[in-house]
Scaffold this motif. Sequence first.
Motif, PDB file in Angstrom:
ATOM      1  N   VAL A  39       0.782  -1.287  -0.040  1.00 38.25           N
ATOM      2  CA  VAL A  39      -0.022   0.172  -0.062  1.00 38.25           C
ATOM      3  C   VAL A  39       0.859   1.226   0.090  1.00 38.25           C
ATOM      4  CG1 VAL A  39      -1.835   1.466   1.089  1.00 38.25           C
ATOM      5  CG2 VAL A  39      -1.647  -1.292   1.190  1.00 38.25           C
ATOM      6  N   LEU A  40       0.938   2.015  -0.978  1.00 46.50           N
ATOM      7  CA  LEU A  40       1.394   3.273  -1.357  1.00 46.50           C
ATOM      8  C   LEU A  40       0.544   4.594  -0.857  1.00 46.50           C
ATOM      9  CD1 LEU A  40       3.811   2.831  -3.996  1.00 46.50           C
ATOM     10  CD2 LEU A  40       4.381   2.328  -1.851  1.00 46.50           C
ATOM     11  N   GLU A  41       0.960   5.254  -0.166  1.00 41.42           N
ATOM     12  CA  GLU A  41       0.176   6.787  -0.024  1.00 41.42           C
ATOM     13  C   GLU A  41       0.976   7.892  -0.672  1.00 41.42           C
ATOM     14  OE1 GLU A  41      -1.012   9.177   3.896  1.00 41.42           O
ATOM     15  OE2 GLU A  41      -2.183   7.533   3.693  1.00 41.42           O
ATOM     16  N   VAL A  42       0.570   8.452  -1.738  1.00 40.49           N
ATOM     17  CA  VAL A  42       1.306   9.171  -2.449  1.00 40.49           C
ATOM     18  C   VAL A  42       0.486  10.611  -2.650  1.00 40.49           C
ATOM     19  CG1 VAL A  42       2.872   7.588  -3.700  1.00 40.49           C
ATOM     20  CG2 VAL A  42       0.768   8.446  -4.622  1.00 40.49           C
ATOM     21  N   GLU A  43       1.338  11.653  -3.120  1.00 39.23           N
ATOM     22  CA  GLU A  43       0.524  12.899  -3.466  1.00 39.23           C
ATOM     23  C   GLU A  43      -0.176  12.809  -4.875  1.00 39.23           C
ATOM     24  OE1 GLU A  43       0.303  15.628  -1.966  1.00 39.23           O
ATOM     25  OE2 GLU A  43       1.469  15.073  -0.304  1.00 39.23           O
ATOM     26  N   PRO A  44      -1.323  13.537  -5.017  1.00 38.64           N
ATOM     27  CA  PRO A  44      -1.674  13.266  -6.351  1.00 38.64           C
ATOM     28  C   PRO A  44      -0.917  14.184  -7.480  1.00 38.64           C
ATOM     29  CG  PRO A  44      -2.855  15.101  -5.012  1.00 38.64           C
ATOM     30  CD  PRO A  44      -2.130  14.240  -4.054  1.00 38.64           C
ATOM     31  N   GLU A  45      -1.163  13.672  -8.487  1.00 36.79           N
ATOM     32  CA  GLU A  45      -0.525  14.312  -9.709  1.00 36.79           C
ATOM     33  C   GLU A  45      -1.579  15.425 -10.544  1.00 36.79           C
ATOM     34  OE1 GLU A  45       2.371  10.355 -10.506  1.00 36.79           O
ATOM     35  OE2 GLU A  45       0.653  10.828 -11.816  1.00 36.79           O
ATOM     36  N   ILE A  46      -2.532  15.197 -10.582  1.00 37.99           N
ATOM     37  CA  ILE A  46      -3.587  16.284 -11.366  1.00 37.99           C
ATOM     38  C   ILE A  46      -4.737  16.273 -10.666  1.00 37.99           C
ATOM     39  CG2 ILE A  46      -2.852  15.428 -13.649  1.00 37.99           C
ATOM     40  CD1 ILE A  46      -5.146  13.589 -14.057  1.00 37.99           C
ATOM     41  N   PRO A  81     -10.056  36.605  -3.449  1.00 33.88           N
ATOM     42  CA  PRO A  81      -9.005  35.724  -3.200  1.00 33.88           C
ATOM     43  C   PRO A  81      -9.229  34.348  -3.249  1.00 33.88           C
ATOM     44  CG  PRO A  81     -10.502  36.237  -1.237  1.00 33.88           C
ATOM     45  CD  PRO A  81     -11.052  36.979  -2.482  1.00 33.88           C
ATOM     46  N   ALA A  82      -8.001  33.718  -3.675  1.00 36.69           N
ATOM     47  CA  ALA A  82      -8.114  32.206  -4.285  1.00 36.69           C
ATOM     48  C   ALA A  82      -8.437  31.411  -2.896  1.00 36.69           C
ATOM     49  CB  ALA A  82      -6.494  31.950  -4.600  1.00 36.69           C
ATOM     50  N   ILE A  83      -9.329  30.164  -3.434  1.00 33.07           N
ATOM     51  CA  ILE A  83      -9.599  29.530  -2.257  1.00 33.07           C
ATOM     52  C   ILE A  83      -8.353  28.515  -1.983  1.00 33.07           C
ATOM     53  CG2 ILE A  83     -11.112  27.473  -1.822  1.00 33.07           C
ATOM     54  CD1 ILE A  83     -13.138  28.800  -3.432  1.00 33.07           C
ATOM     55  N   ASP A  84      -8.032  28.514  -0.632  1.00 34.26           N
ATOM     56  CA  ASP A  84      -6.850  27.368  -0.288  1.00 34.26           C
ATOM     57  C   ASP A  84      -7.585  25.864  -0.515  1.00 34.26           C
ATOM     58  OD1 ASP A  84      -5.337  29.369   0.364  1.00 34.26           O
ATOM     59  OD2 ASP A  84      -6.168  29.607   2.258  1.00 34.26           O
ATOM     60  N   LEU A  85      -6.825  25.098  -1.275  1.00 33.39           N
ATOM     61  CA  LEU A  85      -7.006  23.781  -1.459  1.00 33.39           C
ATOM     62  C   LEU A  85      -6.059  22.767  -1.092  1.00 33.39           C
ATOM     63  CD1 LEU A  85      -8.916  24.149  -4.908  1.00 33.39           C
ATOM     64  CD2 LEU A  85      -9.856  24.012  -2.727  1.00 33.39           C
ATOM     65  N   GLU A  86      -6.131  21.924  -0.411  1.00 34.16           N
ATOM     66  CA  GLU A  86      -5.268  20.915   0.101  1.00 34.16           C
ATOM     67  C   GLU A  86      -5.226  19.594  -0.846  1.00 34.16           C
ATOM     68  OE1 GLU A  86      -2.482  21.420   1.872  1.00 34.16           O
ATOM     69  OE2 GLU A  86      -3.268  23.578   2.325  1.00 34.16           O
ATOM     70  N   PRO A  87      -4.261  19.025  -1.551  1.00 29.64           N
ATOM     71  CA  PRO A  87      -4.435  17.907  -2.144  1.00 29.64           C
ATOM     72  C   PRO A  87      -4.903  16.809  -1.353  1.00 29.64           C
ATOM     73  CG  PRO A  87      -2.595  19.392  -2.932  1.00 29.64           C
ATOM     74  CD  PRO A  87      -2.892  19.861  -1.875  1.00 29.64           C
ATOM     75  N   GLN A  88      -5.638  15.818  -1.812  1.00 27.35           N
ATOM     76  CA  GLN A  88      -5.675  14.805  -1.034  1.00 27.35           C
ATOM     77  C   GLN A  88      -5.048  13.589  -1.664  1.00 27.35           C
ATOM     78  OE1 GLN A  88      -9.615  12.884  -1.932  1.00 27.35           O
ATOM     79  NE2 GLN A  88     -10.059  12.600   0.236  1.00 27.35           N
ATOM     80  N   LYS A  89      -4.494  12.853  -0.323  1.00 26.73           N
ATOM     81  CA  LYS A  89      -3.188  11.698  -0.582  1.00 26.73           C
ATOM     82  C   LYS A  89      -4.214  10.626  -1.527  1.00 26.73           C
ATOM     83  CE  LYS A  89       0.051  12.790   1.875  1.00 26.73           C
ATOM     84  NZ  LYS A  89       1.705  12.774   1.815  1.00 26.73           N
TER      85      LYS A  89
END
Length: 227
Positions: free
Chosen positions: A20-27, A201-209
């Motif tokens: 099982v790998l937990e990684v940052e999204p690419e798109i 102002p830009a909305i702050d979005l945090e990428p989902q693992k």
Amino acid sequence: MSDTADSPTPPLVSVRGETVLEVEPEIARLTVYVHARDKDRRRALERLTERNRECLDLIGEYGDAVEQVETSGLSISPIVRDKRRDEKVDRYQGTVHTTVTVAEFSVLGEIVTRLGDLELTSVHGPWWALRRDSDVYRRAAQQAVRAAVTRATDYADALGCRLTGLVRLSDEGLSTDGGGREQVYGMVAAAVPASSSGALPAIDLEPQKQVVRAAVEARFTMTAPEL
């Protein structure tokens, strides 16, 4: 009779290897809906065309940060005032669906905010994902195979054996979790207080693992155990 016919069948060990790998999204993908309505059909189409062009021009400002733009649907339909009495058209309404794939997350919040500020435009997303040809899938598959070999070796060691060959390797497939939860922006984005410069102002979005799972089943031959 040949020696092969008299040779005993070597012991087998069957194992399952997984990782099982937990990684940052690419798109990240967004779905943009541009709407228009008017009592006159031609005018409704003109408004839809104009607003869709404004939407595409805005997206185009971000250049290579936007990886792909696709028109995924279009509809124009009459709205009947009272279907039970007659077929008199009250108005016409149209919608264009555009799917936007963003590769540069630093501009994603700004894109969402600016699109949501356009007239009669709504934004759904983001949906985080990996690319189809992502190297993460290869890494996960290789680690699953290594895990199978390690487990089989441990079992063989426990019996005083050693692995001698591979009989079968079966891939159970890859799966990815993450990015499935929908977040909706759009008309509400226009309610965000403007900054002193007049821009939203830009909305702050945090990428989902993204969680990538890989599994294999393997069968090995081994030497006779020392029991």
